[in-house]
Design a protein around this motif. Structure first.
Motif, PDB file in Angstrom:
ATOM      1  N   ARG A 169     -11.863   6.868   8.936  1.00  0.00           N
ATOM      2  CA  ARG A 169     -11.992   5.658   8.118  1.00  0.00           C
ATOM      3  C   ARG A 169     -11.093   5.726   6.890  1.00  0.00           C
ATOM      4  NH1 ARG A 169     -18.588   5.251   8.518  1.00  0.00           N
ATOM      5  NH2 ARG A 169     -18.616   4.312  10.602  1.00  0.00           N
ATOM      6  N   LEU A 170     -10.935   6.934   6.362  1.00  0.00           N
ATOM      7  CA  LEU A 170     -10.051   7.105   5.213  1.00  0.00           C
ATOM      8  C   LEU A 170      -8.610   6.781   5.597  1.00  0.00           C
ATOM      9  CD1 LEU A 170      -9.550   8.008   2.273  1.00  0.00           C
ATOM     10  CD2 LEU A 170      -9.386  10.365   3.129  1.00  0.00           C
ATOM     11  N   GLU A 176      -3.266   3.002   6.941  1.00  0.00           N
ATOM     12  CA  GLU A 176      -2.994   1.836   7.786  1.00  0.00           C
ATOM     13  C   GLU A 176      -3.190   0.495   7.075  1.00  0.00           C
ATOM     14  OE1 GLU A 176      -1.476   1.860  10.557  1.00  0.00           O
ATOM     15  OE2 GLU A 176      -1.791   3.851  11.400  1.00  0.00           O
ATOM     16  N   PHE A 177      -4.260   0.368   6.275  1.00  0.00           N
ATOM     17  CA  PHE A 177      -4.574  -0.955   5.732  1.00  0.00           C
ATOM     18  C   PHE A 177      -4.813  -0.957   4.223  1.00  0.00           C
ATOM     19  CE2 PHE A 177      -5.243  -1.303  10.262  1.00  0.00           C
ATOM     20  CZ  PHE A 177      -4.517  -2.457  10.519  1.00  0.00           C
ATOM     21  N   GLY A 178      -4.172  -0.012   3.536  1.00  0.00           N
ATOM     22  CA  GLY A 178      -4.412   0.111   2.111  1.00  0.00           C
ATOM     23  C   GLY A 178      -3.708  -0.944   1.264  1.00  0.00           C
ATOM     24  N   GLY A 185       0.287  -6.959  -9.945  1.00  0.00           N
ATOM     25  CA  GLY A 185      -0.826  -7.465  -9.134  1.00  0.00           C
ATOM     26  C   GLY A 185      -1.046  -6.621  -7.897  1.00  0.00           C
ATOM     27  N   LEU A 186      -1.809  -7.151  -6.955  1.00  0.00           N
ATOM     28  CA  LEU A 186      -2.097  -6.403  -5.730  1.00  0.00           C
ATOM     29  C   LEU A 186      -0.854  -6.359  -4.844  1.00  0.00           C
ATOM     30  CD1 LEU A 186      -5.693  -7.522  -4.633  1.00  0.00           C
ATOM     31  CD2 LEU A 186      -4.981  -5.730  -6.237  1.00  0.00           C
ATOM     32  N   ARG A 187      -0.673  -5.226  -4.203  1.00  0.00           N
ATOM     33  CA  ARG A 187       0.440  -5.024  -3.283  1.00  0.00           C
ATOM     34  C   ARG A 187      -0.077  -4.330  -2.034  1.00  0.00           C
ATOM     35  NH1 ARG A 187       2.360  -7.965  -6.486  1.00  0.00           N
ATOM     36  NH2 ARG A 187       4.282  -7.781  -7.712  1.00  0.00           N
ATOM     37  N   ILE A 188       0.654  -4.487  -0.927  1.00  0.00           N
ATOM     38  CA  ILE A 188       0.288  -3.823   0.319  1.00  0.00           C
ATOM     39  C   ILE A 188       1.086  -2.531   0.477  1.00  0.00           C
ATOM     40  CG2 ILE A 188      -0.417  -5.944   1.478  1.00  0.00           C
ATOM     41  CD1 ILE A 188       2.278  -6.241   2.723  1.00  0.00           C
ATOM     42  N   TYR A 189       0.446  -1.503   1.020  1.00  0.00           N
ATOM     43  CA  TYR A 189       1.208  -0.296   1.374  1.00  0.00           C
ATOM     44  C   TYR A 189       0.804   0.249   2.740  1.00  0.00           C
ATOM     45  CZ  TYR A 189      -2.813   2.656   0.205  1.00  0.00           C
ATOM     46  OH  TYR A 189      -4.061   3.238   0.184  1.00  0.00           O
ATOM     47  N   GLY A 190      -0.316  -0.190   3.305  1.00  0.00           N
ATOM     48  CA  GLY A 190      -0.751   0.298   4.613  1.00  0.00           C
ATOM     49  C   GLY A 190       0.214  -0.125   5.715  1.00  0.00           C
ATOM     50  N   ALA A 191       0.509   0.826   6.609  1.00  0.00           N
ATOM     51  CA  ALA A 191       1.504   0.585   7.659  1.00  0.00           C
ATOM     52  C   ALA A 191       1.103  -0.540   8.611  1.00  0.00           C
ATOM     53  CB  ALA A 191       1.740   1.864   8.459  1.00  0.00           C
ATOM     54  N   GLN A 230      -8.330  -7.154   9.100  1.00  0.00           N
ATOM     55  CA  GLN A 230      -9.491  -6.515   8.474  1.00  0.00           C
ATOM     56  C   GLN A 230     -10.343  -7.547   7.720  1.00  0.00           C
ATOM     57  OE1 GLN A 230     -10.068  -3.125   9.203  1.00  0.00           O
ATOM     58  NE2 GLN A 230      -8.438  -3.819  10.588  1.00  0.00           N
ATOM     59  N   GLN A 231     -11.627  -7.249   7.613  1.00  0.00           N
ATOM     60  CA  GLN A 231     -12.521  -8.124   6.849  1.00  0.00           C
ATOM     61  C   GLN A 231     -12.748  -7.597   5.437  1.00  0.00           C
ATOM     62  OE1 GLN A 231     -14.930  -8.879  10.807  1.00  0.00           O
ATOM     63  NE2 GLN A 231     -15.795 -10.109   9.167  1.00  0.00           N
ATOM     64  N   SER A 232     -12.401  -6.340   5.215  1.00  0.00           N
ATOM     65  CA  SER A 232     -12.414  -5.759   3.870  1.00  0.00           C
ATOM     66  C   SER A 232     -11.202  -4.852   3.715  1.00  0.00           C
ATOM     67  CB  SER A 232     -13.676  -4.918   3.644  1.00  0.00           C
ATOM     68  OG  SER A 232     -14.829  -5.723   3.688  1.00  0.00           O
ATOM     69  N   TYR A 233     -10.623  -4.887   2.526  1.00  0.00           N
ATOM     70  CA  TYR A 233      -9.537  -3.973   2.177  1.00  0.00           C
ATOM     71  C   TYR A 233      -9.979  -3.171   0.966  1.00  0.00           C
ATOM     72  CZ  TYR A 233      -6.698  -6.997   5.181  1.00  0.00           C
ATOM     73  OH  TYR A 233      -6.208  -7.707   6.250  1.00  0.00           O
TER      74      TYR A 233
END
Ligand code: PHE
Ligand code: CO
Length: 288
Positions: A169-170, A176-178, A185-191, A230-233
């Motif tokens: 899960r970590l 993967e989905f971090g 602001g918010l940024r994506i880094y999960g692959a 995902q339903q939660s990040y």
């Protein structure tokens, strides 16, 4: 996207004992290189202002903007110089212990095929675009590079406790989905996000999902879905924080504690959560 389940029990014909195979870059056709270019153009147009600083720096440093599926000989020279990591080709998903051993030794296994035009937006097994475009830029960041090594060692250790289902899960909610909170602001880094056109937009802009501040124990109580957005990040404050918390925590007592705690459903928040965005979940409800 790499749910941590595997397909074969032993290395297929032609693979080495550690499941690696030669990339054989010369074997990719013009159409296959064209598929990479198409995916690369679509993602790189959208990522400035969306992807984490570290990810954008990785794209740059590794010269991933050069056309075609990257040749690992050139890519690894740059990646090695940055963080000591390298990319190795594998035929598909590999057994958990093999995967962790590669990570612990700074090798990232990448699927040695590219998706077909019918799979432009969705495929089940990670291909070279997901693995290289999605994962490798972050491996050029020294702090994230150390996190991935620690995760590999922690993965091997988790097998002894029968706790991989919790540790996975970590990986899922970070690698993967971090999401990360930066000055802008918010940024994506999960692959899994940065390699997906739809989820790159959804993860940051859609009102549906929860966006919750990273908390290790909470995260490891959280179920995840592998079949849709995902339903939660979970949002880390920095890569340094992620590395520090995971390295300084002994997971053995955590695994024991987790056995006593109920899982948290994918769409739920709990009172102790620091919620940045409480999702409407309208996307998931529409899709049911
Ligand atoms: N500290 C963890 C353990 O004791 C190892 C780990 C580090 C796991 C970083 C994941 C990420 O098992
Ligand atoms: Co992946």
């Amino acid at each position: 996207m790499a749910d941590l389940t595997h397909v074969y029990d032993k290395p297929p014909q032609g693979a080495n004992a550690d499941w690696t195979i030669p990339q054989q870059w010369e074997r990719f056709s013009a159409d296959e290189h064209g598929m990479w270019d198409r995916l690369f153009a679509r993602q790189s147009a959208m990522l400035p202002g969306r992807a984490a600083d570290a990810f954008m720096r990785g794209i740059d440093l590794l010269k991933l903007e050069q056309p075609g599926i990257p040749d690992y000989r050139a890519l690894n020279a740059r990646l090695m110089a940055a963080t000591g990591w390298q990319v190795v080709a594998v035929p598909g998903l590999v057994p958990d212990a093999v995967f962790f051993d590669h990570l612990a030794n700074r090798r990232f296994p990448a699927g040695n095929f590219i998706r077909s035009p019918e799979q432009l937006d969705y495929l089940q097994e990670p291909d070279v675009f997901h693995d290289v475009f999605g994962h490798v830029p972050m491996l050029a960041d020294p702090v994230f590079a150390d996190y991935m090594v620690a995760y590999g060692k922690g993965g091997l250790r988790s097998l002894g406790f029968g706790a991989l289902h919790k540790l996975a899960r970590l990986y899922w909610y970070t690698v993967e989905f971090g999401l990360i909170e930066e000055a802008g602001g918010l940024r994506i880094y999960g692959a899994g996000i940065v390699s997906s056109y739809g989820e790159s937009l959804f993860a940051l802009d859609d009102p549906s999902p929860n966006r919750i501040r990273f908390d290790l124990l909470r995260l490891m109580r959280s179920a995840y879905r592998i079949d849709d957005y995902q339903q939660s990040y979970f949002v880390i404050p920095s890569i340094e924080h992620l590395l520090k918390v995971t390295v300084e925590t002994d997971f053995a007592p955590l695994y024991a504690q987790l056995e006593q705690l109920p899982d948290i459903a994918i769409a739920d928040t709990i009172p102790s959560d620091q919620v940045i965005t409480r999702g409407t979940q309208q996307y998931a409800q529409r899709r049911r």
